[in-house]
Design an enzyme around this catalytic site. Sequence first.
Site, PDB file in Angstrom:
ATOM      1  NE  ARG A  59      -4.233  -1.550   0.165  1.00 53.56           N
ATOM      2  CZ  ARG A  59      -4.511  -2.823  -0.591  1.00 53.56           C
ATOM      3  NH1 ARG A  59      -3.331  -2.843  -1.469  1.00 53.56           N
ATOM      4  NH2 ARG A  59      -5.468  -3.412  -0.399  1.00 53.56           N
ATOM      5  CD  GLU A 104      -2.955   3.325  -5.291  1.00 53.74           C
ATOM      6  OE1 GLU A 104      -4.063   2.500  -5.607  1.00 53.74           O
ATOM      7  OE2 GLU A 104      -1.985   2.571  -4.875  1.00 53.74           O
ATOM      8  CG  HIS A 108      -3.036  -0.929  -6.671  1.00 51.98           C
ATOM      9  ND1 HIS A 108      -3.501  -0.299  -5.557  1.00 51.98           N
ATOM     10  CD2 HIS A 108      -2.995  -2.084  -6.255  1.00 51.98           C
ATOM     11  CE1 HIS A 108      -3.400  -1.137  -4.705  1.00 51.98           C
ATOM     12  NE2 HIS A 108      -3.282  -2.273  -4.939  1.00 51.98           N
TER      13      HIS A 108
HETATM   14  C1  DGY Z   1      -5.053  -6.372  -2.767  1.00 53.55           C
HETATM   15  O1  DGY Z   1      -5.842  -7.341  -3.023  1.00 53.55           O
HETATM   16  O2  DGY Z   1      -5.100  -5.796  -1.620  1.00 53.55           O
HETATM   17  C2  DGY Z   1      -4.484  -5.493  -3.873  1.00 53.55           C
HETATM   18  O3  DGY Z   1      -4.146  -4.517  -3.465  1.00 53.55           O
HETATM   19  C3  DGY Z   1      -5.540  -5.780  -5.133  1.00 53.55           C
HETATM   20  O4  DGY Z   1      -5.230  -7.017  -5.600  1.00 53.55           O
END
Ligand code: DGY
Length: 333
Positions: free
Chosen positions: A241, A270, A289
Amino acid sequence: MTVSPPRVYVSRPLPAAAMERLARHTDFEVWERQEVPPPREELLRRVARAEGLVCLLTERVDAELLDAAPRLRVVSQVAVGFDNIDVAAATARGVLVTNTPGVLTETTADCAWALLLAAARRIAEGDRYTRSGRWRSWELQLFLGRDVHGATLGIVGLGRIGAAVARRARGFDMRLLYYDPVRRPDLEAELGVEFADLERLLRESDFITIHTPLTPETTHLIGRRELALMKPTAILVNTSRGPVVDQAALADALRRGAIAGAGLDVFEAEPIPPDDPLLELDNAVLTPHIGSASVATRTRMATMAVENLVAALRGERPPNLVNPEAWPSRRGG
Ligand code: DGY
């Protein structure tokens, strides 16, 4: 007596297999635009009558939304991370929260490696150069990068994805360090990873890859001080993240050459704003992402999210329940 199927709101079109399953078990409405999330007002309006919500990490599921949805029984997130959801607020209202762990582990580990290799060997820069028409001849010093084989890889967060990244490192004959608040002697033995505190990991690693969830403890885990501990030749990879890294401090470190490069799939905001300094830096490889974005994995994630949702709406305990403490007191159960 016919019982009408539960009403569900789906915040983005899902792959066909998941939509078909939804149609079999629910009366659903879907936000039809793939590229943008429903505006907040629309989301609040649509959940007002819903018993189930299928959402992505772009939807903020907080006390306001939960209060606007008095009939809501389950929030089914199509992702493993759920930092967009106020789980405590959901639990307090007896709303179940589910996610999609496991199915995206290997695909996300592949993506972390793709970014690591791209940053180490300057693949994105080389691609831009090749297309630009500036390439004159084979040059001894053209786009010199960093060797990955034989280097030290520091893994921050040795959960499922961190461990999958470590497994891939075997083929590159790397020394492996990890930092995690939870020691993992089982994985130390299985994967040949050595525990290091964060400071030692940052000092000794040539590549650092982040695989932590976003929590108050991990927010800006990598900030100015941590970046200053890294080798000037080091490369930082983040597929977890964005806010785990202080992005302004990172851009500054990359610009000054305090570290050599970065491979980033996630950002503090984002989409990344068009004036973000990272966009100007050639030593940063940036992707939107897409860590789990393979056809097979995104299909599995969506199907799993629908299975979680349908189970909860049938009154069964969903397989991937994030807040088991909400189970006995669930709404409508
Ligand atoms: C998640 O699953 O948390 C990712 O960031 C998206 O696949």
